[in-house]
Design a protein around this motif. Structure first.
Motif, PDB file in Angstrom:
ATOM      1  N   GLU A  18     -66.672 -24.274  60.262  1.00 33.96           N
ATOM      2  CA  GLU A  18     -65.381 -23.347  60.391  1.00 33.96           C
ATOM      3  C   GLU A  18     -65.577 -22.203  59.471  1.00 33.96           C
ATOM      4  O   GLU A  18     -66.719 -22.184  58.833  1.00 33.96           O
TER       5      GLU A  18
ATOM      6  N   SER B  97     -58.691 -29.206  61.029  1.00 32.91           N
ATOM      7  CA  SER B  97     -59.533 -29.131  62.110  1.00 32.91           C
ATOM      8  C   SER B  97     -60.705 -29.980  62.141  1.00 32.91           C
ATOM      9  O   SER B  97     -61.056 -30.509  63.085  1.00 32.91           O
TER      10      SER B  97
ATOM     11  N   ALA C 145     -55.019 -25.330  57.809  1.00 35.91           N
ATOM     12  CA  ALA C 145     -55.664 -25.561  59.326  1.00 35.91           C
ATOM     13  C   ALA C 145     -57.071 -25.680  59.478  1.00 35.91           C
ATOM     14  O   ALA C 145     -57.496 -26.500  60.381  1.00 35.91           O
TER      15      ALA C 145
END
Length: 861
Positions: A730, A747, A743
Motif C-alpha cells: 500500500e 486493507s 483505511a
C-alpha cells in the motif's frame, strides 16, 4: 536560205547549246549541293561548330556565283550588332566593314534581313555590285551573307538564287542547332556544376547533420539526466517539506479532537488552514511536474457535465457567499451534457478557474457557463485543428466582475509562476501555477484556453475541450420530465439571474413558473393568482434585499387564508444559522444555493407533500476499527513517530518503532508483524532498499510475506510505482491523515478490519441535523478526555464528562449515549475504575460505529 543566214542560225544554235550546257552544269552542281545540305548538321557537336558552318556556307555559295570576295556576318545577341565571322579573302575585311556601315545607315541591310531573299545593290563607289541575303529561319535572323559579284547579273540564273536561299536557310537551321547544342551544353555544364556543388553541400550537410545528431543525442542524454534530476529534486523537496507539514497537520488534527475553548479552536483552525494552504502550493508544483514529466494519463469514462459543474459551485459556494458574491452555473439549451471524457481533470480546471474568479472578485457575481463551441467563439490564435472541427468541442466560460487584467498582461497569466500583478501574490496568495496547470490539462484534453478581460470590468476565462457525446444522449433542455407537472410555482429572488435560472430548472420538471424580485410584488402576485391560477408553492431566497425570507413568510401568512408551502433558498453562509428558526417559522423545506437539480426537485416535492416516504441521509461515515495487530513503524522523524502513535492509540494495536531501514530488517527477522509502516526516506538504509531486502529474505527463507505500507512525502506518481515495484503493498502519502492510514492498514489487516461491531442507526431530529457535526466533535473530544482521565486515574473528571453527556445527548437524538453517560457517571462515583473503563470503551465503540440518519416526514425508514 543564204549562207550568211545559215551561219547565223548555226551560231545561235551553238550559243543555245553552250547555254544549255552551262545550265546543265549548274543544275548538276545544284543537285549535288542539295544532296549534301544535310551535312550542315554534322558539325554541331564540334568545338568550333559555328566557324565550320560559316566556312561550309561560303564554300557552297561560291559554287553558285562568280565572286571577287565574300563575307558572312553573324548576329551578336548581347548588343544586337553584327560581327564579321568569315571573309575571303581576309584582306577585304576592312572593306566589307566600311560597306556594312553604309548598308546599315541607308536601311538596305535591315531591308535585306526583313525580305529574307537575295538583294543586289551597288557598292558605295558604284563600281561593283553586292549580293546580300539574310541567314534566317522563320523565327530568328542569324546573320547576313554579302558577296561582291564578278559577273553580270544577266548571267546569273534564277535557280542560283533559289539554291542560295535554300543553302542559307539550311545554314540558319544548322546555326540554330549549333546554338541549341551550345545552350544545352551550357545548361548541362551548369547543371553538372550545380550537382557537384550540391553534392559537396550535401556531403558537408551530412557531416554537419551527423555532428548535430551526435550533439542532439548528447543534449537528449543531458536533458534526460536533467529531467531525472529535476524529478528527484522535486521528490526530495516534496519529502523535505511534507515531512514537517505531516507533523504540523497531524498534531493540529489531534489537537482539534480535544476539548478546546473557542479561542483555542480558532488558533488551531488557523494553523490547519495555513498548513493546508502550504500543502496546496506544494501540490500545485507537483501537479505541474507530473504534467511536465508526462505522468498524467487521461481517463475516458461516461459522466454528466452538470454533476461536475454543480459540485464545483457547491465546493466554492461558502467562499463566494462570504464575500456576498452570487455564484451560479448555466447551460446553453443545445448542450449535450452526458459525455465521455475525464471528469477529474475537467473538475480540476473548473475548480481552479472558478476559485480564481471568486478570489479576485470583491463584489458582483461569478458564473460558470457551458455551450457547444462555434467558430466565432475562438480567438485568433486558436489551433486550426480546433477551428476546423468545432462540433466536437464544448466551450466553458468562467466570468466574473472582478479586478480584470490589463491587455499587456493577459498573455502572461498562463505562464508558470506568473500573475498579472506581482503584488497579488501578497494580496491574494497562490503559487502562480494554477493557470499554467489549467493550460497544460486543457491542451492534454485536446483543447485551447484563453482570456478576455478589461481592468475594472471583470474577466472571462474560456476553454474548449473535446468531449464525446454518449450514444442516445440529448441536450439538457430536451430531457424534461413530469415530476412537477401541473404545478404553479412563484420564484422570489432579489437577483434576477438566479431567479431565472432556478425557474428554468423547475420548468424542466414540468412546473409552470413566474418570477419576481421583492417581497411586496411577491405578496401581490400571490393574492392576485388566488382567483384563477393559485400558486402551489413558493421558492424564495432568504436574502431579499432589505427584507428576508422570514418577513416574506409572515406577509404571506397575513395575506392568505390557506397555507402556502414555501421552500427557502439559503446561502452556504447563512444556512447553518437560520435553518432551525426556519423550521419553527413554518418553512416547508430548504435548499442551499447554488442549487443542485436533484436537491431542488426533492425540496419542492417535500413541500408539496409528493414525497411521502421518509428518507435517511447519512451524515457520518463509519469509523474504522482495526483487529488486534502488531505493527512495526520505521520512521526517522520523531514528530512523525508521535503522530502515528497518537493516530493508533485508540486501536487494539501494539506498535514498535525503529528509526531506519536496517532496524526494520532486524525487527522483521526477530518478530512476526501484521504490518510494517515503512518511511521511504531514512538514514543508514532507506525504505525502498529495506523493502527490497525484506522481500528477498522472504523468498530465500520461505518466511511469510509481511504486508508493507509505504509512508512517503514523495508525491509523484512515479514514486508510488517505485514503492509498489519494490514490494510495498500500500502507499500512503504524507502528510498522513488518520482516516487514510487506518483505511490502508485495514486493507491489509490479517482478519480484515472494518466497522467493528455491527453498525446501528441514530435517528436525529430534522431541526438539529445541521448541528450534529459540531456535536459529534464535542462528543469525540469528551470520549478522548475520558480515556486521558482514566490513564491518570482521575475518576472525578470522568464522572463530570459522563454527566455532561447524560444531559446533552438526548437533545440530538443520542439516547443510548445519554444512558451510557449516566452509567459512566454512576460507576465513576462508586470508584469502580474497571467498570468505568469498560463503559467508556463501550461508549467509544458505539459512537465509532453509529450511522447518523436524519429524520424526515414522520420518522426513520
Amino acid at each position: 536560205m543564204g549562207d550568211e543566214e545559215r551561219s547565223l542560225i548555226i551560231t545561235q544554235l551553238q550559243e543555245q547549246v553552250a547555254r544549255l550546257a552551262d545550265e546543265k552544269s549548274i543544275a548538276l552542281d545544284a543537285l549535288e549541293m542539295a544532296t549534301t545540305l544535310g551535312t550542315f548538321e554534322t558539325p554541331v557537336d564540334a568545338a568550333d561548330g559555328f566557324q565550320i558552318l560559316v566556312r561550309e556556307t561560303a564554300t557552297r555559295v561560291s559554287s553558285l556565283f562568280r565572286l571577287k570576295s565574300m563575307a558572312v556576318y553573324l548576329a551578336n545577341e548581347e548588343d544586337a550588332s553584327f560581327d564579321l565571322a568569315y571573309c575571303d579573302p581576309e584582306s577585304d575585311g576592312s572593306w566589307f566593314e566600311s560597306e556594312l556601315e553604309v548598308l546599315i545607315e541607308d536601311g538596305t541591310f535591315a531591308w535585306a534581313l526583313y525580305r529574307n531573299r537575295h538583294v543586289i545593290v551597288s557598292t558605295r563607289d558604284e563600281k561593283g555590285r553586292l549580293l546580300l541575303h539574310a541567314i534566317a529561319t522563320a523565327s530568328r535572323g542569324w546573320g547576313m551573307f554579302i558577296g561582291l559579284l564578278d559577273q553580270p547579273e544577266r548571267e546569273i540564273y534564277d535557280i542560283s538564287y533559289a539554291l542560295l536561299t535554300n543553302i542559307l536557310l539550311s545554314a540558319a537551321h544548322a546555326l540554330e542547332n549549333v546554338s541549341l547544342f551550345e545552350a544545352i551544353k551550357k545548361v548541362k555544364n551548369s547543371l553538372a556544376a550545380q550537382v557537384a556543388d550540391r553534392t559537396r553541400d550535401i556531403r558537408r550537410s551530412n557531416r554537419e547533420l551527423e555532428k548535430a545528431l551526435a550533439h542532439s543525442k548528447e543534449l537528449a542524454r543531458e536533458a534526460e539526466i536533467a529531467n531525472t534530476a529535476k524529478t528527484e529534486f522535486l521528490a526530495r523537496m516534496s519529502h523535505e517539506i511534507r515531512t514537517p507539514i505531516n507533523s504540523i497537520l497531524g498534531m493540529a488534527e489531534l489537537l482539534w479532537d480535544t476539548e478546546l475553548t473557542p479561542t483555542q479552536k480558532d488558533y488551531v483552525q488557523t494553523s490547519r488552514s495555513s498548513g493546508e494552504m502550504l500543502l496546496d502550493v506544494i501540490n500545485d508544483i507537483l501537479d505541474f511536474a507530473r504534467i511536465e514529466a508526462g505522468e498524467v494519463l487521461l481517463e475516458n469514462v461516461p459522466f454528466d457535465i452538470l454533476d461536475e459543474m454543480e459540485n464545483v459551485c457547491r465546493v466554492l459556494a461558502f467562499r463566494a457567499h462570504e464575500k456576498d458574491l452570487e455564484l451560479l452555473w448555466r447551460v446553453h439549451p443545445s448542450t449535450v451534457t452526458q459525455v465521455g471524457g475525464d471528469p477529474k481533470r475537467l473538475s480540476q480546471v473548473l475548480l481552479n478557474l472558478v476559485g480564481n474568479a471568486v478570489k479576485f472578485t470583491r463584489q458582483g457575481e461569478v458564473s460558470l457557463d457551458v455551450k457547444p463551441l462555434e467558430p466565432a467563439d475562438l480567438p485568433e490564435d486558436a489551433p486550426r485543428a480546433i477551428a476546423s472541427a468545432t462540433r466536437s468541442f464544448l466551450l466553458f466560460n468562467v466570468s466574473d466582475t472582478g479586478v480584470g487584467i490589463p491587455a499587456d498582461k493577459q498573455s502572461l497569466v498562463f505562464e508558470h509562476f506568473s500573475q498579472a500583478d506581482t503584488s497579488t501574490t501578497r494580496q491574494f496568495g497562490g503559487s502562480g501555477l494554477g493557470l499554467a496547470i489549467c493550460k497544460k490539462l486543457v491542451e492534454l484534453m485536446g483543447g485551447h484556453i484563453w482570456v478576455r478581460s478589461e481592468p475594472g470590468a471583470g474577466s472571462t476565462f474560456s476553454f474548449c475541450v473535446r468531449l464525446d457525446a454518449l450514444t442516445d444522449s440529448a441536450p439538457m433542455y430536451a430531457r424534461t420530465d413530469t415530476a412537477l407537472s401541473g404545478t404553479s410555482i412563484l420564484v422570489v429572488d432579489a437577483k434576477p439571474k438566479t431567479a431565472k435560472h432556478n425557474a428554468l430548472l423547475l420548468e424542466l420538471h414540468g412546473a409552470r413558473t413566474r418570477v419576481c424580485h421583492d417581497l411586496e410584488t411577491a405578496v401581490r402576485m400571490i393574492c392576485e393568482s388566488e382567483a384563477n391560477d393559485p400558486f402551489d408553492c413558493v421558492l424564495a431566497a432568504f436574502d431579499l434585499g432589505p427584507d428576508n425570507g422570514f418577513a416574506l413568510l409572515q406577509a404571506i401568512a397575513a395575506a392568505m387564508t390557506r397555507q402556502l408551502p414555501v421552500v427557502m433558498l439559503f446561502s452556504a453562509l447563512n444556512g447553518g444559522r437560520v435553518k432551525n428558526r426556519a423550521v419553527r417559522e413554518g418553512v416547508a423545506a430548504h435548499v442551499v444555493k447554488p442549487c443542485r437539480r436533484g436537491e431542488l426537485l426533492e425540496s419542492v416535492e417535500l413541500a408539496l407533500g409528493r414525497r411521502k416516504e421518509s428518507e435517511a441521509v447519512a451524515i457520518k461515515a463509519q469509523a474504522v476499527v482495526l483487529p488486534p495487530m502488531r505493527i512495526l513503524l520505521a520512521e526517522d522523524h520523531v514528530p512523525n513517530q508521535r503522530i502515528v502513535e497518537l493516530f493508533l492509540k485508540d486501536q487494539p494495536v501494539t506498535l514498535d518503532v525503529v528509526a531506519d531501514g536496517e532496524g526494520a530488517m532486524e525487527m522483521v527477522r526477530e518478530r512476526e508483524y501484521d504490518a510494517v509502516l515503512m518511511d521511504m526516506q531514512m538514514p543508514v538504509l532507506d525504505g525502498l532498499s529495506a523493502t527490497r531486502a525484506i522481500r528477498e529474505e522472504e523468498r530465500q527463507t520461505g518466511r511469510r510475506a509481511v504486508p508493507i505500507i509505504a509512508l512517503t512525502a514523495h508525491a509523484l506518481a512515479s514514486e508510488r510505482t517505485r514503492c509498489l515495484e519494490a514490494g510495498c503493498d500500500e502507499f500512503v502519502p504524507k502528510p498522513v491523515r488518520r482516516a487514510e492510514l487506518l483505511a490502508a492498514i485495514a486493507s491489509i489487516a490479517p482478519d480484515g478490519a472494518g466497522a467493528g461491531d455491527s453498525a446501528c442507526d441514530v435517528v436525529v431530529p430534522d431541526e438539529v441535523a445541521d448541528l450534529i457535526p459540531m456535536y459529534l466533535e464535542s462528543l469525540h473530544a469528551d470520549i478522548a478526555a475520558m480515556h486521558e482521565a482514566l490513564a491518570s486515574d482521575d475518576l472525578d473528571a470522568v464522572r463530570r464528562l459522563g454527566h455532561s453527556q447524560k444531559g446533552s445527548a438526548p437533545s440530538y437524538g443520542f439516547d443510548h449515549v445519554a444512558e451510557l453517560g449516566a452509567d459512566i457517571q454512576k460507576a465513576a462515583e462508586s470508584g469502580d475504575r474497571d467498570a468505568t473503563a469498560a463503559l467508556v470503551a463501550e461508549l467509544d465503540n458505539y459512537v465509532r460505529n453509529a450511522r447518523i440518519v436524519q429524520e424526515k416526514d414522520g420518522g426513520p425508514a
